[in-house]
Motif scaffolding. Structure first.
Motif, short mmCIF file in Angstrom:
data_model
loop_
_atom_site.label_atom_id
_atom_site.label_comp_id
_atom_site.label_asym_id
_atom_site.label_seq_id
_atom_site.Cartn_x
_atom_site.Cartn_y
_atom_site.Cartn_z
N ARG A 173 -3.79 7.31 0.08
CA ARG A 173 -3.89 8.54 -0.44
C ARG A 173 -2.88 9.06 0.68
O ARG A 173 -2.79 10.32 0.01
CB ARG A 173 -5.50 8.66 0.15
N LEU A 174 -2.60 9.35 1.91
CA LEU A 174 -1.86 9.39 2.89
C LEU A 174 -0.15 9.33 2.19
O LEU A 174 0.34 10.73 1.71
CB LEU A 174 -1.70 8.99 4.37
N ALA A 175 -0.45 8.10 1.42
CA ALA A 175 1.42 7.80 1.23
C ALA A 175 1.69 8.40 0.06
O ALA A 175 2.39 9.25 -0.69
CB ALA A 175 0.98 5.90 0.58
N MET A 176 -0.09 8.63 -0.92
CA MET A 176 0.67 9.61 -2.30
C MET A 176 1.34 11.44 -2.22
O MET A 176 1.29 11.60 -2.46
CB MET A 176 -0.56 9.18 -3.45
N ALA A 177 0.24 11.63 -0.74
CA ALA A 177 0.54 12.93 -0.16
C ALA A 177 1.81 12.96 -0.17
O ALA A 177 2.55 14.17 -0.15
CB ALA A 177 -0.12 13.41 0.69
N VAL A 178 2.09 11.95 1.13
CA VAL A 178 3.73 12.29 1.17
C VAL A 178 4.79 12.08 0.27
O VAL A 178 5.78 12.74 0.23
CB VAL A 178 3.31 11.04 2.26
N GLY A 179 4.18 11.09 -0.25
CA GLY A 179 5.17 10.99 -1.92
C GLY A 179 5.50 12.54 -2.54
O GLY A 179 6.56 12.61 -3.21
N VAL A 180 4.43 13.12 -2.20
CA VAL A 180 4.72 14.38 -3.08
C VAL A 180 5.66 15.07 -2.50
O VAL A 180 6.80 15.75 -2.78
CB VAL A 180 3.53 14.79 -3.82
N LEU A 215 0.53 -1.09 0.32
CA LEU A 215 0.32 0.06 0.12
C LEU A 215 1.10 0.92 -0.51
O LEU A 215 1.02 1.98 -0.86
CB LEU A 215 -0.79 -0.17 1.23
N LEU A 216 1.68 1.21 0.93
CA LEU A 216 2.71 2.72 0.82
C LEU A 216 3.48 2.20 -1.02
O LEU A 216 3.39 3.63 -0.89
CB LEU A 216 3.92 2.18 1.97
N VAL A 217 3.83 1.57 -1.28
CA VAL A 217 4.84 1.77 -2.78
C VAL A 217 3.76 2.61 -3.79
O VAL A 217 3.99 2.89 -4.10
CB VAL A 217 5.51 0.77 -2.73
N LEU A 218 2.30 1.80 -3.25
CA LEU A 218 1.73 2.38 -4.45
C LEU A 218 1.67 3.66 -4.52
O LEU A 218 1.56 4.32 -5.24
CB LEU A 218 0.12 1.62 -4.74
N GLY A 219 1.45 3.95 -3.06
CA GLY A 219 0.80 5.75 -3.10
C GLY A 219 2.24 6.11 -3.46
O GLY A 219 2.19 7.90 -3.83
N THR A 220 3.39 6.14 -2.45
CA THR A 220 4.46 7.23 -2.58
C THR A 220 5.07 6.78 -4.07
O THR A 220 5.51 8.24 -4.31
CB THR A 220 5.24 6.34 -1.67
N VAL A 221 5.21 6.10 -4.95
CA VAL A 221 6.17 6.01 -5.76
C VAL A 221 5.55 7.27 -7.04
O VAL A 221 6.10 7.69 -8.06
CB VAL A 221 5.92 4.43 -6.86
N PRO A 222 4.40 7.74 -7.59
CA PRO A 222 3.74 8.11 -8.60
C PRO A 222 3.58 9.22 -8.00
O PRO A 222 3.57 10.42 -8.12
CB PRO A 222 2.00 8.36 -8.20
N GLY A 223 3.65 9.26 -6.23
CA GLY A 223 4.27 11.02 -5.72
C GLY A 223 4.99 11.68 -5.87
O GLY A 223 5.14 12.78 -5.93
#
Length: 264
Positions: free
Chosen positions: A146-153, A78-86
């Motif tokens: 969602r949190l992972a994506m925001a943090v990825g950005v 879950l964390l990888v799926l969110g942070t990579v595009p971010g």
């Protein structure tokens, strides 16, 4: 890069990662001001250099967690799926929207001051709670992604891979460190590989110091490789609450330092 600079970078990566790896933080968030203020890495090259540090340092702690089975479970995915595009979006923003050092210092202060204060307060609150206190509610997979994506950005802009922010946030929500730390470090490693590659591609089309400082990033990363393995090995033996509080205090101190520089 001369030998004294390389040794200083190695020592900084080693000491920082030993302290931060037990709670799922690679140490790049604390290495960044050392690179800017002590080692003289210019902006925005400091961001991909920090990502390079994560790429080299990450396997140390991950190897230890893999041997102990800590990387199993859905949280890592879950964390990888969110942070990579971010992190890709964050890298583009960092190069084309916020290249100035003043804005960069402001971002550091805005990210670290609330995070450090929140982590300290959360830790102290947990210390004051009784054993009968209500257990925190489980974080849903959608919220984690969602949190992972925001943090990825944010991680792509700041050069910390994303997991260094996710670790303290999820631990503060009540998830156990033993579960969060391996997943956060795995997300940091994967997104740092993607982020460093993105910056390398952007350096072909944009002007300025965008490519990483390879020799310095490798020196810091080798220190982090050793320190990360030691930190992950020490995790079961270290007091969790003291480490959480230490990370919060360090984040407050670094964020406050850059806030003072902005005012001056």
């Amino acid at each position: 890069m001369d030998w004294p600079t390389g040794l200083l970078g190695f020592a900084a990566g080693l000491l920082i990662s030993v302290t931060t790896a037990p709670v799922g933080v690679s140490g790049a968030v604390f290495l960044l001001p050392v690179q800017v203020s002590v080692l003289g890495v210019p902006s925005p090259a400091v961001t991909p250099t920090n990502l390079l540090y994560n790429v080299v340092a990450g396997p140390g702690a991950l190897l230890r967690h893999h041997r102990s089975g800590g990387l199993r479970g859905p949280l890592t995915r879950l964390l990888v799926l969110g942070t990579v595009p971010g992190v890709v979006v964050g890298a583009v923003i960092r190069v084309f929207a916020v290249p100035g050092p003043s804005v960069f210092r402001l971002l550091i202060a805005v990210l670290l001051l609330p995070l450090g204060g929140w982590l300290c307060l959360r830790t102290l609150h947990r210390a004051a709670s009784t054993a009968a206190a209500r257990e925190p509610s489980e974080v849903s997979p959608r919220t984690i992604t969602r949190l992972a994506m925001a943090v990825g950005v944010a991680g792509g802009i700041y050069g910390i891979g994303g997991g260094s922010l996710l670790g303290p946030i999820l631990v503060g929500r009540g998830m156990p460190v033993a579960k969060v730390a391996p997943a956060a470090l795995a997300a940091t490693f994967v997104t740092s590989v993607v982020g460093a590659g993105t910056y390398a591609l952007l350096s072909l089309t944009a002007t300025g110091d965008i490519a990483p400082y390879w020799s310095l990033g490798l020196a810091c990363g080798l220190g982090g490789l050793c320190g990360g393995y030691l930190g992950a090995r020490l995790q079961p033996r270290l007091p969790e609450m003291a480490l959480r509080l230490l990370l919060g205090v360090l984040a407050l101190g670094i964020g406050g330092l850059y806030a003072i520089q902005i005012v001056r």
